[in-house]
Design a protein around this motif. Structure first.
Motif, PDB file in Angstrom:
ATOM      1  N   PRO A 147      -3.184 -40.343  18.879  1.00 22.86           N
ATOM      2  CA  PRO A 147      -3.950 -41.585  19.058  1.00 22.86           C
ATOM      3  C   PRO A 147      -5.468 -41.370  19.157  1.00 22.86           C
ATOM      4  N   GLN A 148      -5.888 -40.144  19.458  1.00 23.11           N
ATOM      5  CA  GLN A 148      -7.324 -39.861  19.551  1.00 23.11           C
ATOM      6  C   GLN A 148      -7.923 -39.423  18.218  1.00 23.11           C
ATOM      7  N   ALA A 149      -7.141 -39.439  17.158  1.00 23.14           N
ATOM      8  CA  ALA A 149      -7.645 -39.010  15.847  1.00 23.14           C
ATOM      9  C   ALA A 149      -8.791 -39.906  15.402  1.00 23.14           C
ATOM     10  N   THR A 150      -9.891 -39.283  15.027  1.00 22.54           N
ATOM     11  CA  THR A 150     -11.059 -40.031  14.560  1.00 22.54           C
ATOM     12  C   THR A 150     -11.114 -40.085  13.037  1.00 22.54           C
ATOM     13  N   SER A 151     -10.354 -39.204  12.401  1.00 22.18           N
ATOM     14  CA  SER A 151     -10.316 -39.167  10.948  1.00 22.18           C
ATOM     15  C   SER A 151      -8.906 -38.766  10.532  1.00 22.18           C
ATOM     16  N   LEU A 152      -8.342 -39.509   9.576  1.00 19.45           N
ATOM     17  CA  LEU A 152      -7.000 -39.212   9.102  1.00 19.45           C
ATOM     18  C   LEU A 152      -6.872 -39.634   7.648  1.00 19.45           C
ATOM     19  N   LYS A 153      -6.459 -38.687   6.816  1.00 17.75           N
ATOM     20  CA  LYS A 153      -6.250 -38.974   5.398  1.00 17.75           C
ATOM     21  C   LYS A 153      -4.973 -38.276   4.955  1.00 17.75           C
ATOM     22  N   VAL A 154      -4.071 -39.041   4.353  1.00 19.70           N
ATOM     23  CA  VAL A 154      -2.814 -38.507   3.832  1.00 19.70           C
ATOM     24  C   VAL A 154      -2.753 -38.834   2.344  1.00 19.70           C
ATOM     25  N   VAL A 155      -2.536 -37.810   1.519  1.00 20.13           N
ATOM     26  CA  VAL A 155      -2.495 -38.006   0.075  1.00 20.13           C
ATOM     27  C   VAL A 155      -1.239 -37.348  -0.497  1.00 20.13           C
ATOM     28  N   ASP A 156      -0.486 -38.110  -1.273  1.00 17.55           N
ATOM     29  CA  ASP A 156       0.656 -37.578  -2.003  1.00 17.55           C
ATOM     30  C   ASP A 156       0.096 -36.838  -3.210  1.00 17.55           C
ATOM     31  N   ILE A 157       0.195 -35.512  -3.201  1.00 16.15           N
ATOM     32  CA  ILE A 157      -0.376 -34.706  -4.282  1.00 16.15           C
ATOM     33  C   ILE A 157       0.696 -34.278  -5.285  1.00 16.15           C
ATOM     34  N   SER A 158       1.861 -34.931  -5.206  1.00 15.93           N
ATOM     35  CA  SER A 158       2.950 -34.608  -6.127  1.00 15.93           C
ATOM     36  C   SER A 158       3.048 -35.621  -7.257  1.00 15.93           C
ATOM     37  N   GLY A 159       2.040 -36.455  -7.395  1.00 18.01           N
ATOM     38  CA  GLY A 159       2.074 -37.459  -8.447  1.00 18.01           C
ATOM     39  C   GLY A 159       2.779 -38.733  -8.044  1.00 18.01           C
ATOM     40  N   GLY A 160       3.028 -38.890  -6.753  1.00 17.54           N
ATOM     41  CA  GLY A 160       3.639 -40.119  -6.263  1.00 17.54           C
ATOM     42  C   GLY A 160       5.117 -40.022  -5.943  1.00 17.54           C
ATOM     43  N   CYS A 161       5.727 -38.856  -6.166  1.00 17.05           N
ATOM     44  CA  CYS A 161       7.170 -38.741  -5.916  1.00 17.05           C
ATOM     45  C   CYS A 161       7.493 -38.368  -4.476  1.00 17.05           C
ATOM     46  N   GLY A 162       6.487 -38.003  -3.687  1.00 17.40           N
ATOM     47  CA  GLY A 162       6.712 -37.710  -2.273  1.00 17.40           C
ATOM     48  C   GLY A 162       7.162 -36.296  -1.971  1.00 17.40           C
ATOM     49  N   ALA A 163       7.022 -35.389  -2.924  1.00 16.77           N
ATOM     50  CA  ALA A 163       7.475 -34.019  -2.707  1.00 16.77           C
ATOM     51  C   ALA A 163       6.435 -33.152  -1.989  1.00 16.77           C
ATOM     52  N   MET A 164       5.146 -33.515  -2.118  1.00 22.06           N
ATOM     53  CA  MET A 164       4.096 -32.695  -1.513  1.00 22.06           C
ATOM     54  C   MET A 164       2.933 -33.566  -1.080  1.00 22.06           C
ATOM     55  N   TYR A 165       2.438 -33.285   0.115  1.00 18.69           N
ATOM     56  CA  TYR A 165       1.347 -34.071   0.683  1.00 18.69           C
ATOM     57  C   TYR A 165       0.222 -33.164   1.152  1.00 18.69           C
ATOM     58  N   GLU A 166      -0.964 -33.757   1.203  1.00 15.35           N
ATOM     59  CA  GLU A 166      -2.127 -33.099   1.786  1.00 15.35           C
ATOM     60  C   GLU A 166      -2.608 -33.980   2.925  1.00 15.35           C
ATOM     61  N   ILE A 167      -2.806 -33.373   4.087  1.00 11.07           N
ATOM     62  CA  ILE A 167      -3.206 -34.111   5.283  1.00 11.07           C
ATOM     63  C   ILE A 167      -4.506 -33.541   5.818  1.00 11.07           C
ATOM     64  N   HIS A 168      -5.452 -34.425   6.086  1.00  9.11           N
ATOM     65  CA  HIS A 168      -6.707 -34.073   6.747  1.00  9.11           C
ATOM     66  C   HIS A 168      -6.750 -34.895   8.031  1.00  9.11           C
ATOM     67  N   ILE A 169      -6.857 -34.223   9.169  1.00 13.05           N
ATOM     68  CA  ILE A 169      -6.883 -34.941  10.437  1.00 13.05           C
ATOM     69  C   ILE A 169      -7.835 -34.257  11.410  1.00 13.05           C
TER      70      ILE A 169
END
Length: 102
Positions: free
Chosen positions: A40-62
């Motif tokens: 809840p204290q996260a000031t920055s959060l980005k989640v990106v599906d890097i598998s082309g949209g199929c949900g197999a691989m993600y990149e998270i910046h937090i």
């Protein structure tokens, strides 16, 4: 005459442009929701599906104050623990963590 390389690059640019203009995938929304709840204290959060949209691989910046005083490995373990149920369906996960202001 357009070379095969130029055509492939053009297709990749079009695919990237379409992806960046589209809305988030269900997986991105679900993972973002879980992480917002767990950090809840996260000031920055980005989640990106890097598998082309199929949900197999993600990149998270937090970035979160909850990571203060913890080594990178410990920060990543916290993220992995928060996503333990979601990770079971993934092929891979890239995690980038940090403390705000650093």
């Amino acid at each position: 005459m357009i070379s095969r390389f130029a055509l492939r690059c053009h297709r990749n640019i079009l695919a990237y442009t379409a992806r960046t203009l589209s809305t988030h995938t269900e997986g991105e929304i679900r993972i973002t929701s879980v992480l917002k709840e767990k950090f809840p204290q996260a000031t920055s959060l980005k989640v990106v599906d890097i598998s082309g949209g199929c949900g197999a691989m993600y990149e998270i910046h937090i970035e979160s104050d909850e990571f203060k005083g913890k080594r990178t490995v410990q920060q990543h373990q916290l993220v992995n623990q928060a996503l333990k149920d979601e990770i079971q369906a993934m092929h891979g996960l890239r995690i980038f963590t940090g403390v705000p202001g650093k």
